[in-house]
Design a protein around this motif. Structure first.
Motif, PDB file in Angstrom:
ATOM      1  N   ALA A  50      69.057  32.939 -10.883  1.00  0.00           N
ATOM      2  CA  ALA A  50      67.881  32.068 -10.921  1.00  0.00           C
ATOM      3  C   ALA A  50      66.892  32.447  -9.823  1.00  0.00           C
ATOM      4  N   GLY A  51      67.393  32.680  -8.611  1.00  0.00           N
ATOM      5  CA  GLY A  51      66.513  33.026  -7.503  1.00  0.00           C
ATOM      6  C   GLY A  51      65.833  34.372  -7.684  1.00  0.00           C
ATOM      7  N   VAL A  52      66.593  35.368  -8.136  1.00  0.00           N
ATOM      8  CA  VAL A  52      66.044  36.718  -8.283  1.00  0.00           C
ATOM      9  C   VAL A  52      64.994  36.762  -9.388  1.00  0.00           C
ATOM     10  N   LEU A  53      65.284  36.151 -10.522  1.00  0.00           N
ATOM     11  CA  LEU A  53      64.314  36.170 -11.619  1.00  0.00           C
ATOM     12  C   LEU A  53      63.056  35.371 -11.281  1.00  0.00           C
ATOM     13  N   ALA A  54      63.232  34.249 -10.604  1.00  0.00           N
ATOM     14  CA  ALA A  54      62.059  33.472 -10.174  1.00  0.00           C
ATOM     15  C   ALA A  54      61.227  34.278  -9.184  1.00  0.00           C
ATOM     16  N   GLY A  55      61.885  34.941  -8.249  1.00  0.00           N
ATOM     17  CA  GLY A  55      61.163  35.767  -7.284  1.00  0.00           C
ATOM     18  C   GLY A  55      60.409  36.905  -7.944  1.00  0.00           C
ATOM     19  N   ALA A  56      61.036  37.532  -8.948  1.00  0.00           N
ATOM     20  CA  ALA A  56      60.363  38.613  -9.669  1.00  0.00           C
ATOM     21  C   ALA A  56      59.110  38.104 -10.372  1.00  0.00           C
TER      22      ALA A  56
END
Length: 217
Positions: A50-56
């Motif tokens: 969730a964090g990585v995709l949101a950051g991307a």
């Protein structure tokens, strides 16, 4: 579109994919098609995904290439988990991620008219692969062939975003992280000079750090 909406949607997608990514990681690492992921792994993969995709989504914004970047991010979570356990980077994960990223950059070039970015990504991804392949040929112990193939999509991503300098920065950070981990393992007696150390996770982290360091588009 409200600025927060795209990262929120991407984060929810990452959270929804988390249990499946965790299960895929375990099955690829163990070569057992019936294996299941434990609760801790599933929860951790869900949170990180969730964090990585949101950051991307924050860094790329509402462009067609975002779909390829999100695919690569999800694939990276699986590749890192498999490599840590079994020292492998399965082609069944790496190659589709490369294909999705190339397709997304092509569509992005057509929609936005920004063909130079797409060309830079393709050329630098190919260059990263060729250079890594030569390094492996000259010093087989330096990189596994899975690492060589992983550098192709990472080269496309970083080349698209920031050209050759960003590719070099991402690879340098990744190799530095990998070397640092190796030295720590040697110093603590958890590995010997001939022990295999997975370089996939450091390369992925290095690419993520370099990509994030230049900020949003």
């Amino acid at each position: 579109m409200p600025p927060v909406l795209l990262p929120l949607v991407a984060g929810l997608v990452g959270a929804a994919l988390g249990p499946w990514l965790a299960r895929s990681t375990v099955r690829l690492a163990t070569r057992d098609g019936t294996a299941t992921a434990g609760r801790v792994r599933a929860a951790l993969t869900t949170a990180v995904g969730a964090g990585v995709l949101a950051g991307a989504a924050v860094l790329v914004g509402p462009r067609p290439v975002l779909l390829g970047v999100l695919w690569l991010c999800a694939a990276g979570l699986v590749l890192a988990g498999v490599d840590l356990v079994s020292h492998r980077l399965p082609d069944v994960v790496t190659l589709p991620a490369l294909g999705a990223l190339l397709l997304a950059t092509g569509v992005d070039a057509v929609v936005t008219g920004d063909g130079r970015r797409a060309l830079d990504g393709v050329l630098l991804g190919a260059a990263a692969f060729v250079v890594a392949a030569l390094v492996r040929w000259a010093v087989p112990a330096a990189l596994g062939f899975g690492d060589v193939k992983l550098l192709a999509p990472l080269g496309v991503l970083l080349g698209w975003r920031g050209g050759g300098s960003l590719v070099l920065a991402g690879v340098f950070v990744g190799l530095l992280l990998g070397a640092s981990v190796s030295l720590v393992l040697l110093a603590t007696g958890r590995a010997g000079w001939r022990s295999a150390v997975p370089f996939g996770p450091p390369l992925l982290v290095g690419a993520a750090v370099a990509f994030a360091a230049v900020g949003p588009l």
